[in-house]
Structure formats: C-alpha cells, structure tokens
Design a protein around this motif. Structure first.
Motif, PDB file in Angstrom:
ATOM      1  N   MET A 131      21.170  25.906   0.082  1.00  0.00           N
ATOM      2  CA  MET A 131      22.021  26.497  -0.406  1.00  0.00           C
ATOM      3  C   MET A 131      23.069  25.651   0.722  1.00  0.00           C
ATOM      4  N   ASN A 132      23.174  26.460   2.133  1.00  0.00           N
ATOM      5  CA  ASN A 132      23.952  25.812   3.088  1.00  0.00           C
ATOM      6  C   ASN A 132      23.921  24.346   3.020  1.00  0.00           C
ATOM      7  N   ALA A 133      22.676  23.632   2.809  1.00  0.00           N
ATOM      8  CA  ALA A 133      22.677  22.176   2.890  1.00  0.00           C
ATOM      9  C   ALA A 133      23.213  20.594   1.822  1.00  0.00           C
ATOM     10  N   MET A 134      22.890  21.516   0.267  1.00  0.00           N
ATOM     11  CA  MET A 134      23.476  21.944  -0.512  1.00  0.00           C
ATOM     12  C   MET A 134      25.415  21.500  -0.266  1.00  0.00           C
ATOM     13  N   ASN A 135      25.637  22.793  -0.165  1.00  0.00           N
ATOM     14  CA  ASN A 135      27.617  23.276   0.224  1.00  0.00           C
ATOM     15  C   ASN A 135      27.695  21.483   0.889  1.00  0.00           C
ATOM     16  N   SER A 136      27.853  21.304   2.540  1.00  0.00           N
ATOM     17  CA  SER A 136      27.353  20.334   3.076  1.00  0.00           C
ATOM     18  C   SER A 136      27.658  19.279   2.970  1.00  0.00           C
ATOM     19  N   GLN A 137      26.759  19.017   2.327  1.00  0.00           N
ATOM     20  CA  GLN A 137      26.612  17.337   1.974  1.00  0.00           C
ATOM     21  C   GLN A 137      27.522  17.242   0.536  1.00  0.00           C
ATOM     22  N   ALA A 138      27.705  18.795  -0.207  1.00  0.00           N
ATOM     23  CA  ALA A 138      29.191  18.225  -0.992  1.00  0.00           C
ATOM     24  C   ALA A 138      30.455  18.187  -0.869  1.00  0.00           C
ATOM     25  N   ARG A 139      30.711  18.622   0.815  1.00  0.00           N
ATOM     26  CA  ARG A 139      31.743  19.139   1.535  1.00  0.00           C
ATOM     27  C   ARG A 139      31.841  17.389   1.925  1.00  0.00           C
ATOM     28  N   GLY A 140      30.655  16.365   2.564  1.00  0.00           N
ATOM     29  CA  GLY A 140      30.851  15.104   3.577  1.00  0.00           C
ATOM     30  C   GLY A 140      30.885  14.217   1.765  1.00  0.00           C
ATOM     31  N   ASP A 141      30.109  14.215   0.827  1.00  0.00           N
ATOM     32  CA  ASP A 141      30.578  14.295  -0.361  1.00  0.00           C
ATOM     33  C   ASP A 141      32.791  13.525  -0.670  1.00  0.00           C
ATOM     34  N   ASN A 142      33.456  15.014  -1.113  1.00  0.00           N
ATOM     35  CA  ASN A 142      34.441  15.059  -0.808  1.00  0.00           C
ATOM     36  C   ASN A 142      35.695  13.922  -0.581  1.00  0.00           C
ATOM     37  N   ILE A 143      34.890  14.854   1.342  1.00  0.00           N
ATOM     38  CA  ILE A 143      35.745  14.283   2.730  1.00  0.00           C
ATOM     39  C   ILE A 143      35.390  13.042   2.081  1.00  0.00           C
ATOM     40  N   ARG A 144      34.344  12.336   2.030  1.00  0.00           N
ATOM     41  CA  ARG A 144      34.268  10.270   2.216  1.00  0.00           C
ATOM     42  C   ARG A 144      34.911  10.264   1.350  1.00  0.00           C
ATOM     43  N   ASP A 145      35.161  11.135  -0.074  1.00  0.00           N
ATOM     44  CA  ASP A 145      36.267  10.563  -1.461  1.00  0.00           C
ATOM     45  C   ASP A 145      36.784  10.245  -1.148  1.00  0.00           C
ATOM     46  N   MET A 146      37.621  11.852  -0.418  1.00  0.00           N
ATOM     47  CA  MET A 146      39.275  11.698   0.192  1.00  0.00           C
ATOM     48  C   MET A 146      39.909  10.586   0.763  1.00  0.00           C
ATOM     49  N   LEU A 147      38.389   9.912   1.872  1.00  0.00           N
ATOM     50  CA  LEU A 147      38.882   8.707   2.857  1.00  0.00           C
ATOM     51  C   LEU A 147      38.633   7.717   1.997  1.00  0.00           C
ATOM     52  N   LEU A 148      38.212   7.679   1.713  1.00  0.00           N
ATOM     53  CA  LEU A 148      38.137   6.237   0.373  1.00  0.00           C
ATOM     54  C   LEU A 148      39.799   6.497  -0.534  1.00  0.00           C
ATOM     55  N   ASP A 149      39.778   7.352  -0.857  1.00  0.00           N
ATOM     56  CA  ASP A 149      40.944   7.239  -1.361  1.00  0.00           C
ATOM     57  C   ASP A 149      42.360   6.536  -0.936  1.00  0.00           C
ATOM     58  N   ALA A 150      42.064   7.683   0.540  1.00  0.00           N
ATOM     59  CA  ALA A 150      43.708   7.147   1.133  1.00  0.00           C
ATOM     60  C   ALA A 150      43.581   5.624   1.693  1.00  0.00           C
ATOM     61  N   ALA A 151      42.052   5.109   2.256  1.00  0.00           N
ATOM     62  CA  ALA A 151      42.250   3.709   2.711  1.00  0.00           C
ATOM     63  C   ALA A 151      42.321   2.769   1.272  1.00  0.00           C
ATOM     64  N   GLY A 152      41.857   3.396   0.420  1.00  0.00           N
ATOM     65  CA  GLY A 152      42.243   2.468  -1.085  1.00  0.00           C
ATOM     66  C   GLY A 152      40.538   1.356  -1.156  1.00  0.00           C
ATOM     67  N   LEU A 153      40.955   1.320  -1.839  1.00  0.00           N
ATOM     68  CA  LEU A 153      39.217   0.597  -2.710  1.00  0.00           C
ATOM     69  C   LEU A 153      39.669  -1.503  -2.678  1.00  0.00           C
ATOM     70  N   SER A 154      38.176  -1.219  -1.860  1.00  0.00           N
ATOM     71  CA  SER A 154      37.780  -3.056  -1.047  1.00  0.00           C
ATOM     72  C   SER A 154      37.600  -3.529  -2.678  1.00  0.00           C
ATOM     73  N   LEU A 155      38.575  -4.326  -2.783  1.00  0.00           N
ATOM     74  CA  LEU A 155      38.059  -5.440  -3.967  1.00  0.00           C
ATOM     75  C   LEU A 155      37.504  -6.266  -3.773  1.00  0.00           C
ATOM     76  N   ASP A 156      37.142  -6.819  -3.000  1.00  0.00           N
ATOM     77  CA  ASP A 156      36.316  -7.689  -2.299  1.00  0.00           C
ATOM     78  C   ASP A 156      34.808  -7.118  -2.415  1.00  0.00           C
ATOM     79  N   ARG A 157      34.938  -5.695  -2.865  1.00  0.00           N
ATOM     80  CA  ARG A 157      33.212  -5.103  -2.469  1.00  0.00           C
ATOM     81  C   ARG A 157      33.210  -5.042  -3.728  1.00  0.00           C
ATOM     82  N   LEU A 158      33.659  -5.328  -4.769  1.00  0.00           N
ATOM     83  CA  LEU A 158      33.949  -4.358  -6.127  1.00  0.00           C
ATOM     84  C   LEU A 158      33.491  -6.086  -7.401  1.00  0.00           C
ATOM     85  N   PRO A 159      32.889  -6.960  -7.032  1.00  0.00           N
ATOM     86  CA  PRO A 159      32.527  -8.435  -7.978  1.00  0.00           C
ATOM     87  C   PRO A 159      32.871  -7.647  -9.322  1.00  0.00           C
ATOM     88  N   MET A 160      31.978  -6.787  -9.447  1.00  0.00           N
ATOM     89  CA  MET A 160      32.058  -6.104 -10.836  1.00  0.00           C
ATOM     90  C   MET A 160      33.999  -5.825 -12.152  1.00  0.00           C
TER      91      MET A 160
END
Length: 312
Positions: free
Chosen positions: A1-30
C-alpha cells in the motif's frame, strides 16, 4: 500500500512539474496530425455552405497563457466556449474580425469584387448567428479529429464577444493554441483553438506517438453520393453454359443451319459474367416456362487466370 501511495505521489508531482513547465509541442506529433484534420474537416464543411471555394490551413501551434492569448484578440474576435465532457474541461474556439467578415460575404454569395469591410463596429445579430453555426461545425470537426486519440464530444455552450467573460480556467494557466488561416474571395482571416494544457497532459503519451496511418479525410456526403451513383450503373449480365476455342478456318466454314454439339449437360454449371468479368457459378433450371439461374458459388478469378494460361 505504501508503495502504491508513493507511486501515486510521484505521478502527481511529475504532472505538476509538467504543467508548470508547459508541454513540449515538438514531442507531440499527433497534435499536428489532429489539427491538420480539423482544417480539412472545416474546409469540407464550408464546401457545402459557400458557393466560392474556401481554403483552410493550419498555421502553427504554440503554448501560451490563457489570459495572454485572449488579451491578444480582445475587441477583435468572437469566441465560442465548448465543454469537453470526456476531458472534464472547456475549450475555446475563436474567429477574428477578418474571419467573420470574410465568411459572411462568402456565405452570402459575394465574389470579392467589393472592398473588404474595415470597421471596428460591434458584430451584428446576423454575423453572430453565422458564427454560432460555424462553431457547431468546428465542434464536430474537433470530435472527429480527436477521435484518433480520445473519444469525447465538444458541446457548444455559449458565444462571447467580451473575452474577459470567456473563462475556461485561471488566466495564468498554460494552454495549447492552434491557429488556422482562412482564405476565400481574395481575402481571409484567422481562427484559433485554445485547449488548457491540463486537458491534454493525461494524453501526452498518446499524443507523443507518431501516427503511421492515412490522415486524409473523406467527405462522407461525397462518398455516399458516389456510392449511390455507382449503384445506379447499368451492367450487362451474360450466362455462359459452355465456351470453346476454335480456329478462324472453322469459323469461316460455319453455315446457316449447322448444328454445334455441346459437351454441357443440364447439371453443368453456368458461369455468370458482368461486363465480361466472371462473377458467379450458377445452376441452370426452369420454372414458369422460362430458364432460371440459381447462384451457387463465387468465381475464383485467380484460378480462372491460371486455367486460361494452361489451356492457352
């Protein structure tokens, strides 16, 4: 359970960092593929509305803060606010003043001989009604185009001419903005589509994949019309009980009243051809005083080809 919570927190932190930095349009060819499809769908839709040819093309895609983008068009555009339920978000589509005036003239049959309107006046009710109809068309184009990566609808909610009322999130939030050029009757304008970055972030892995299929769009109305006309085409059917090869000399010796012996029997299959193309094997029968055919199997054209080679 702790591992799952840690992974969820890691995903949330990564998403917040991505939101702050902005999506790189060059890496979104679709995204480029999707917005190319939007321009194609819009051009196809206008073809059925305007007498003159209207050309849509995607200009570019960029990142920008919601407030900065809206401020750029303040007093010079009409925007439509859409709700995308599948994303739990809102999207803005905007037409600048030149786009609106060009579309009004094109839809009402202008040939472009008169000088373009250069007026900072408020938009009329007729112009706003046309914009609502065009917003509905763009919403359908967005739904079809984004179906490559997600299944959501874009429901038109309201039209705004004061862009400070076009609220789809905090004004300092990041967004992705696609800009399109319209050309018609020797003039043009600009359309833009603004999507909050938070709506696209969950799809970033899918948008990062290169699309290898055919991105061309078929006009459904045109395809249906072609199918209808093709089905009306008259085709000549021939039922062949037997065929044989004879020399030119034998043909020259044929006489009126001469009887040709056939190897066929009542059980021999009849080949049904359409415009000299083999289609089906049939069984010959008789009912109500006329001959009839019952289709039993399709002709194997590949086998027919080899048989012709061997017999030749």
């Amino acid at each position: 359970m702790n591992a799952m919570n840690s992974q969820a927190r890691g995903d949330n932190i990564r998403d917040m960092l991505l939101d702050a930095a902005g999506l790189s349009l060059d890496r979104l060819p679709m995204l480029h593929v999707i917005f190319d499809r939007v321009s194609t769908y819009c051009a196809d839709g206008l073809r059925q509305l305007a007498a003159s040819q209207c050309y849509y093309s995607m200009s570019h895609i960029e990142n920008g803060r919601i407030g900065d983008v809206l401020e750029e068009y303040e007093g010079n555009a009409v925007v439509g606010v859409f709700h995308a339920p599948g994303w739990d978000s809102h999207v803005i589509v905007g037409f600048d003043r030149d786009f609106v005036f060009t579309m009004v003239e094109a839809l009402f049959g202008s040939d472009g001989s008169e000088p373009p309107i250069d007026d900072e006046r408020a938009f009329t009710n007729i112009e706003l009604s046309i914009c609502r109809a065009l917003f509905e068309m763009v919403g359908k184009a967005m739904k079809e185009s984004f179906s490559l990566v997600t299944d959501t609808t874009f429901k038109f909610e309201r039209l705004e001419t004061r862009l400070d009322f076009a609220v789809i999130g905090r004004r300092n939030n990041q967004s992705v903005v696609a800009k399109f050029l319209l050309q018609a009757i020797n003039r043009g304008g600009e359309m833009f589509v603004m999507i909050p970055q938070s709506a696209l972030t969950p799809m970033r892995q899918t948008l990062a994949r290169a699309f290898t299929g055919d991105s061309s769009v078929r006009d459904a109305t045109w395809v249906k019309q072609i199918q209808t006309e093709v089905q009306k085409t008259t085709v000549t059917l021939n039922a062949i009980l037997e065929s044989r090869k004879i020399s030119l000399e034998e043909i020259s010796n044929l006489k009126v009243g001469q009887v040709l012996q056939l190897s066929a029997t009542p059980k021999t299959q009849v080949k049904l051809e359409g415009n000299n193309q083999p289609l089906f094997w049939c069984q010959l029968g008789q009912a109500d005083g006329v001959y009839k055919l019952r289709i039993e199997d399709m002709v194997d054209r590949e086998q027919e080809f080899y048989d012709d080679i061997l017999s030749g």
